[in-house]
Design an enzyme around this catalytic site. Sequence first.
Site, mmCIF file in Angstrom:
data_model
loop_
_atom_site.group_PDB
_atom_site.id
_atom_site.type_symbol
_atom_site.label_atom_id
_atom_site.label_comp_id
_atom_site.label_asym_id
_atom_site.label_seq_id
_atom_site.Cartn_x
_atom_site.Cartn_y
_atom_site.Cartn_z
ATOM 1 N N ASP A 78 35.196 73.287 52.137
ATOM 2 C CA ASP A 78 33.843 73.864 52.158
ATOM 3 C C ASP A 78 32.782 72.870 51.695
ATOM 4 O OD1 ASP A 78 34.557 73.762 49.522
ATOM 5 O OD2 ASP A 78 34.112 75.847 49.050
ATOM 6 N N GLU B 70 24.849 74.064 44.636
ATOM 7 C CA GLU B 70 24.220 74.495 45.892
ATOM 8 C C GLU B 70 23.309 75.693 45.675
ATOM 9 O OE1 GLU B 70 28.004 73.475 48.786
ATOM 10 O OE2 GLU B 70 28.076 75.245 47.525
HETATM 11 P P1 NAD Z 1 40.810 77.025 41.563
HETATM 12 O O1 NAD Z 1 40.576 75.624 41.086
HETATM 13 O O2 NAD Z 1 40.803 78.142 40.590
HETATM 14 O O3 NAD Z 1 42.199 77.094 42.362
HETATM 15 C C1 NAD Z 1 42.598 76.130 43.294
HETATM 16 C C2 NAD Z 1 44.132 76.015 43.272
HETATM 17 O O4 NAD Z 1 44.534 75.110 44.303
HETATM 18 C C3 NAD Z 1 44.663 75.457 41.952
HETATM 19 O O5 NAD Z 1 45.554 76.389 41.378
HETATM 20 C C4 NAD Z 1 45.360 74.161 42.374
HETATM 21 O O6 NAD Z 1 46.528 73.889 41.616
HETATM 22 C C5 NAD Z 1 45.677 74.458 43.832
HETATM 23 N N1 NAD Z 1 45.938 73.278 44.666
HETATM 24 C C6 NAD Z 1 45.257 72.105 44.687
HETATM 25 N N2 NAD Z 1 45.810 71.271 45.611
HETATM 26 C C7 NAD Z 1 46.851 71.951 46.159
HETATM 27 C C8 NAD Z 1 47.813 71.624 47.169
HETATM 28 N N3 NAD Z 1 47.807 70.444 47.764
HETATM 29 N N4 NAD Z 1 48.726 72.570 47.508
HETATM 30 C C9 NAD Z 1 48.737 73.779 46.887
HETATM 31 N N5 NAD Z 1 47.862 74.136 45.921
HETATM 32 C C10 NAD Z 1 46.921 73.230 45.553
HETATM 33 O O7 NAD Z 1 39.710 77.265 42.703
HETATM 34 P P2 NAD Z 1 39.244 78.657 43.343
HETATM 35 O O8 NAD Z 1 38.072 79.206 42.619
HETATM 36 O O9 NAD Z 1 40.444 79.526 43.570
HETATM 37 O O10 NAD Z 1 38.698 78.130 44.742
HETATM 38 C C11 NAD Z 1 39.626 77.640 45.706
HETATM 39 C C12 NAD Z 1 38.849 76.921 46.791
HETATM 40 O O11 NAD Z 1 38.062 77.858 47.545
HETATM 41 C C13 NAD Z 1 37.880 75.877 46.273
HETATM 42 O O12 NAD Z 1 37.987 74.715 47.076
HETATM 43 C C14 NAD Z 1 36.522 76.506 46.426
HETATM 44 O O13 NAD Z 1 35.503 75.556 46.619
HETATM 45 C C15 NAD Z 1 36.739 77.352 47.660
HETATM 46 N N6 NAD Z 1 35.867 78.517 47.809
HETATM 47 C C16 NAD Z 1 35.434 78.805 49.067
HETATM 48 C C17 NAD Z 1 34.640 79.918 49.267
HETATM 49 C C18 NAD Z 1 34.214 80.270 50.657
HETATM 50 O O14 NAD Z 1 33.373 81.147 50.840
HETATM 51 N N7 NAD Z 1 34.785 79.675 51.670
HETATM 52 C C19 NAD Z 1 34.260 80.735 48.190
HETATM 53 C C20 NAD Z 1 34.750 80.426 46.917
HETATM 54 C C21 NAD Z 1 35.572 79.313 46.743
#
Ligand code: NAD
Length: 349
Positions: free
Chosen positions: A236, A65
């Site tokens: 997101d 993006e």
């Molecule tokens: P990451 O991959 O490091 O961590 C995600 C975690 O979620 C993993 O540890 C995984 O095991 C866990 N997980 C997956 N399914 C699960 C479930 N059903 N129950 C419990 N845990 C589960 O990712 P990250 O960098 O920490 O990002 C997390 C999320 O936040 C992503 O989806 C990312 O796109 C989003 N994000 C959003 C913003 C925003 O501004 N809203 C900014 C950054 C990241």
Amino acid sequence: MTLAPSDKALVPFVSVDNMMKLVHHIGIEPMLRGLADYIEADFRRWRLFDKTPRIASHSEEGVIELMPTSDGEVYGFKYVNGHPKNTKSGLQTVTAFGLLANVGNGYPVLLSEMTVLTALRTAATSAMVAKHLAPKGADTMAMIGAGAQSEFQSLAMKALVGLKSVRLYDIDPAATEKAARNLTGLGLKVVQCRSPEESMEGAQIITTCTADKQYATILTDNMVGAGVHINAIGGDCPGKTELAPEVLHRSTIFVEYPEQTRIEGEIQQLDPDHPVTEMWQVLSGEVPGRTSAEQITLFDSVGFAIEDFSALRYIRDHIGATDYYMDLDLLADPDDPRDLFGMLQRAAP
Ligand code: NAD
């Protein structure tokens, strides 16, 4: 540092290494508070900004993006990806870099890594919003999804909302263990939980921050009690959500930029005219935030360009007095601006 390009037209660049040095130089919690101040200040002057939903290029595996905005004086954009399967091959789910430029002459004035900075700005935004919407005295948070963002989210809630206790749950116990280890000694009571339900015991704030490219159901209707604040981070992208629609129907929903959130956020599951409140209006006092103790408030966070712009502005304002950047020879700078070719010829070996 000023916005004018230097005499040599060099562009300051903040690498990951230098970003980490800057964070430690300032301190993580002071920096989270500082970023939240910058983001809140920019939300208060929301009308000034050029706004557009981010430009997304989707694939089977994830999304890439571009997130541009401008306040008329400064232009900024972030490049960011989201690839939930990346961690299995040792890569980050989210990586990013971004740039600020002078609107007056179009010259870049800052290039920066934004992987670390995105984690900080996302957490600062969550906590800034929770400060306004969470129930009074909220001191316990369920943190569901203990990946890259989770410690930042927890610390920001401590720094801005006064969180005392975080209850971690991840589908992968190794992630829960990692986050618990990282948060040890940082002033939070950390509890590792074996189920999402357990993580929610006594929590007034529920953060969902999982990564899975599907309509996931991290929170079902019966898991969410009256009066909580939900900070929904992981939904997101089109087809990537975390909350059951019933939870959305019971909540008062707050968003960054509705035009983007309706495409990417939890509310993609609702009718296109389902009422939502824009967070900038709460911050500028135009509409109320939480109006009762029983109300469920939901921040349907997707991450908006203005937050990245604010974060880059913060970095620009704080690296000037440090050595935590290097000058990049990014811009061609011939003595005669029209003699670009002559400059090339003179460089012949
Ligand atoms: P990451 O991959 O490091 O961590 C995600 C975690 O979620 C993993 O540890 C995984 O095991 C866990 N997980 C997956 N399914 C699960 C479930 N059903 N129950 C419990 N845990 C589960 O990712 P990250 O960098 O920490 O990002 C997390 C999320 O936040 C992503 O989806 C990312 O796109 C989003 N994000 C959003 C913003 C925003 O501004 N809203 C900014 C950054 C990241």
